[in-house]
Design a protein around this motif. Structure first.
Motif, mmCIF file in Angstrom:
data_model
loop_
_atom_site.group_PDB
_atom_site.id
_atom_site.type_symbol
_atom_site.label_atom_id
_atom_site.label_comp_id
_atom_site.label_asym_id
_atom_site.label_seq_id
_atom_site.Cartn_x
_atom_site.Cartn_y
_atom_site.Cartn_z
ATOM 1 N N TYR A 70 1.213 -7.932 -3.522
ATOM 2 C CA TYR A 70 1.862 -7.670 -2.236
ATOM 3 C C TYR A 70 3.382 -7.772 -2.350
ATOM 4 C CZ TYR A 70 2.639 -7.498 2.760
ATOM 5 O OH TYR A 70 3.072 -7.123 4.009
ATOM 6 N N GLU A 71 3.878 -8.647 -3.234
ATOM 7 C CA GLU A 71 5.323 -8.722 -3.455
ATOM 8 C C GLU A 71 5.874 -7.386 -3.941
ATOM 9 O OE1 GLU A 71 5.900 -11.884 -6.209
ATOM 10 O OE2 GLU A 71 5.671 -13.480 -4.703
ATOM 11 N N ARG A 72 5.063 -6.654 -4.709
ATOM 12 C CA ARG A 72 5.514 -5.360 -5.221
ATOM 13 C C ARG A 72 5.409 -4.254 -4.181
ATOM 14 N NH1 ARG A 72 5.492 -4.491 -10.729
ATOM 15 N NH2 ARG A 72 6.303 -2.454 -10.096
ATOM 16 N N VAL A 73 4.317 -4.252 -3.408
ATOM 17 C CA VAL A 73 4.098 -3.111 -2.506
ATOM 18 C C VAL A 73 4.709 -3.322 -1.129
ATOM 19 C CG1 VAL A 73 1.962 -2.504 -3.709
ATOM 20 C CG2 VAL A 73 1.852 -3.958 -1.670
ATOM 21 N N GLY A 74 4.922 -4.606 -0.725
ATOM 22 C CA GLY A 74 5.448 -4.870 0.614
ATOM 23 C C GLY A 74 6.749 -4.159 0.923
ATOM 24 N N PRO A 75 7.772 -4.250 0.039
ATOM 25 C CA PRO A 75 9.031 -3.551 0.325
ATOM 26 C C PRO A 75 8.869 -2.043 0.444
ATOM 27 C CG PRO A 75 9.356 -5.227 -1.357
ATOM 28 C CD PRO A 75 7.875 -5.122 -1.131
ATOM 29 N N HIS A 76 7.894 -1.464 -0.279
ATOM 30 C CA HIS A 76 7.688 -0.015 -0.179
ATOM 31 C C HIS A 76 7.112 0.372 1.180
ATOM 32 C CE1 HIS A 76 8.695 0.607 -4.384
ATOM 33 N NE2 HIS A 76 7.879 -0.390 -4.702
ATOM 34 N N LEU A 77 6.242 -0.482 1.730
ATOM 35 C CA LEU A 77 5.732 -0.219 3.074
ATOM 36 C C LEU A 77 6.864 -0.258 4.093
ATOM 37 C CD1 LEU A 77 2.413 -2.285 3.164
ATOM 38 C CD2 LEU A 77 2.654 0.185 2.967
ATOM 39 N N ALA A 78 7.748 -1.245 3.932
ATOM 40 C CA ALA A 78 8.894 -1.331 4.834
ATOM 41 C C ALA A 78 9.783 -0.102 4.699
ATOM 42 C CB ALA A 78 9.698 -2.595 4.543
ATOM 43 N N GLY A 79 9.934 0.394 3.457
ATOM 44 C CA GLY A 79 10.738 1.587 3.247
ATOM 45 C C GLY A 79 10.145 2.815 3.896
ATOM 46 N N ILE A 80 8.825 2.917 3.862
ATOM 47 C CA ILE A 80 8.159 4.046 4.522
ATOM 48 C C ILE A 80 8.391 3.994 6.027
ATOM 49 C CG2 ILE A 80 5.903 5.032 5.078
ATOM 50 C CD1 ILE A 80 4.995 4.157 2.267
ATOM 51 N N GLU A 81 8.290 2.776 6.599
ATOM 52 C CA GLU A 81 8.515 2.628 8.031
ATOM 53 C C GLU A 81 9.948 2.990 8.406
ATOM 54 O OE1 GLU A 81 8.262 -0.834 11.513
ATOM 55 O OE2 GLU A 81 7.721 -1.285 9.443
ATOM 56 N N MET A 131 9.834 -21.611 12.182
ATOM 57 C CA MET A 131 10.625 -22.645 11.531
ATOM 58 C C MET A 131 9.956 -23.057 10.228
ATOM 59 S SD MET A 131 12.003 -24.975 14.714
ATOM 60 C CE MET A 131 10.443 -24.997 15.600
ATOM 61 N N ARG A 132 10.699 -22.947 9.163
ATOM 62 C CA ARG A 132 10.210 -23.291 7.830
ATOM 63 C C ARG A 132 11.210 -24.208 7.142
ATOM 64 N NH1 ARG A 132 6.315 -21.309 9.752
ATOM 65 N NH2 ARG A 132 5.010 -19.598 8.966
ATOM 66 N N ASP A 133 10.702 -25.178 6.369
ATOM 67 C CA ASP A 133 11.585 -26.059 5.613
ATOM 68 C C ASP A 133 12.068 -25.400 4.336
ATOM 69 O OD1 ASP A 133 11.568 -28.303 7.352
ATOM 70 O OD2 ASP A 133 9.572 -28.836 6.634
ATOM 71 N N ALA A 134 11.396 -24.349 3.895
ATOM 72 C CA ALA A 134 11.797 -23.640 2.680
ATOM 73 C C ALA A 134 11.760 -22.147 2.938
ATOM 74 C CB ALA A 134 10.874 -24.008 1.521
ATOM 75 N N ILE A 135 12.501 -21.403 2.120
ATOM 76 C CA ILE A 135 12.569 -19.954 2.309
ATOM 77 C C ILE A 135 11.270 -19.291 1.910
ATOM 78 C CG2 ILE A 135 13.757 -17.856 1.584
ATOM 79 C CD1 ILE A 135 16.252 -19.570 1.142
ATOM 80 N N GLY A 136 10.726 -19.680 0.772
ATOM 81 C CA GLY A 136 9.517 -19.040 0.289
ATOM 82 C C GLY A 136 9.783 -17.590 -0.093
ATOM 83 N N ASP A 137 8.738 -16.777 -0.025
ATOM 84 C CA ASP A 137 8.851 -15.361 -0.346
ATOM 85 C C ASP A 137 8.907 -14.561 0.947
ATOM 86 O OD1 ASP A 137 7.876 -12.582 -0.896
ATOM 87 O OD2 ASP A 137 7.871 -13.334 -2.949
ATOM 88 N N LEU A 138 10.057 -13.990 1.258
ATOM 89 C CA LEU A 138 10.209 -13.288 2.526
ATOM 90 C C LEU A 138 9.303 -12.073 2.601
ATOM 91 C CD1 LEU A 138 14.078 -13.382 3.161
ATOM 92 C CD2 LEU A 138 12.316 -14.965 3.931
ATOM 93 N N GLY A 139 9.223 -11.302 1.512
ATOM 94 C CA GLY A 139 8.410 -10.094 1.533
ATOM 95 C C GLY A 139 6.940 -10.392 1.720
ATOM 96 N N ALA A 140 6.433 -11.346 0.952
ATOM 97 C CA ALA A 140 5.014 -11.692 1.071
ATOM 98 C C ALA A 140 4.699 -12.297 2.424
ATOM 99 C CB ALA A 140 4.613 -12.651 -0.049
ATOM 100 N N GLY A 141 5.685 -12.992 3.022
ATOM 101 C CA GLY A 141 5.472 -13.591 4.335
ATOM 102 C C GLY A 141 5.672 -12.622 5.486
#
Length: 303
Positions: A70-81, A131-141
């Motif tokens: 999902y880390e790989r494909v998530g940004p591509h979905l956003a790009g399509i949108e 609210m999160r204490d850590a950034i984590g993975d923005l794309g996966a989230g």
């Protein structure tokens, strides 16, 4: 190699499940039945050859392979949108769901009281402030951006500094009347202190004082340790001890006399607030508008 439309369809369903948190909510969002969503995920897992989701009766989560996928494909979905939005001629329209990973301090003390204004200004936006204490993975989230204090992490995120705020060392008049006012930062360890827990590093924040180029680290043994900024401010105002606070969102307490800035000449330590974005060439209008709104809120808080 011919384009596999079924693969894109399966990824779209997977994205909906991740964002919704459950198959049932994803089915409602997609206008499908829960069984249809489950079959789509199963077909996608068969297509890529790995298990993407761990599913139980109570919850679901990405497997390690699913997270990497999902880390790989998530940004591509956003790009399509985004491409579809631009093609429709509405790239400048502020609309859609805006999902923000936000620092708890900034959300509670600074931003929350102004949210209604943003929603009134942009009636086609739905806002999720998590609210999160850590950034984590923005794309996966599924996050559009994050708002975090401190220096940005190394990696692929795009960072934009919004403000630098001063660190103040404060106590209430009641505390000073009972325990006396320290004359120098080196005397602070002899007083009751209120520590703030750094969840990202799993330890209390270190204390230091700055005057010009001079830096003075001070080791304190906090009698009270908290992880909520509201609790820290309330305890300090009530006289529980000395605390280090951020000027942004708290300056009114000093201006009103509820708290006393103990060492104005040693308040040179600055703490930055950053907006962090996934690596994308173009930011949607809803993200740009939210950042502009936050900058306006910060300017009013600092006025």
């Amino acid at each position: 190699m011919p384009f596999d439309g079924r693969l894109l369809s399966g990824v779209t369903v997977l994205s909906a499940v991740i964002e919704a948190g459950t198959i049932a909510r994803a089915a409602d969002a997609l206008g499908l039945t829960a069984s249809a969503v489950s079959r789509a995920i199963s077909r996608l897992e068969a297509r890529v050859g790995v298990r993407l989701l761990e599913r139980t009766t109570r919850s679901l989560s990405l497997t390690d392979e699913g997270r990497r996928f999902y880390e790989r494909v998530g940004p591509h979905l956003a790009g399509i949108e985004e491409a579809a939005t631009e093609a429709s001629g509405s790239a400048g329209i502020v609309r859609g769901r805006l999902r923000v990973n936000v620092d708890p301090f900034f959300s509670r003390i600074v931003l929350s009281s102004h949210i209604r204004t943003f929603l009134v200004q942009h009636p086609q936006v739905s806002l999720e402030l998590l609210m999160r204490d850590a950034i984590g993975d923005l794309g996966a989230g599924g996050f559009d951006l994050a708002l975090r204090f401190g220096e940005p992490p190394q990696g692929s995120l795009v960072a934009r500094k919004l403000v630098e705020t001063r660190v103040l060392t404060v106590a209430s008049p009641a505390y000073i009347a009972e325990h006396g006012r320290p004359r120098h930062p080196s005397e602070v360890p002899d007083h009751d202190c209120i520590g703030f827990y750094d969840a990202a590093n799993q330890r209390p924040f270190d204390w230091e004082f700055r005057k010009g180029k001079e830096v003075l680290p001070v080791k304190v043994s906090a009698r009270v340790l908290v992880s909520d900024v509201g609790a820290m401010l309330s305890a300090c105002v009530a006289g529980a001890g000395i605390a280090q606070i951020l000027q942004l969102g708290s300056s009114h307490l000093v201006q009103s006399g509820a708290l006393v800035n103990l060492f104005p000449e040693w308040s040179g330590e600055m703490f930055p607030l950053y907006a962090l974005f996934p690596s994308r060439q173009h930011q949607p209008a809803k993200v740009r508008s939210f950042i502009d709104f936050c900058l306006g809120v910060i300017a009013r808080e600092n006025a």
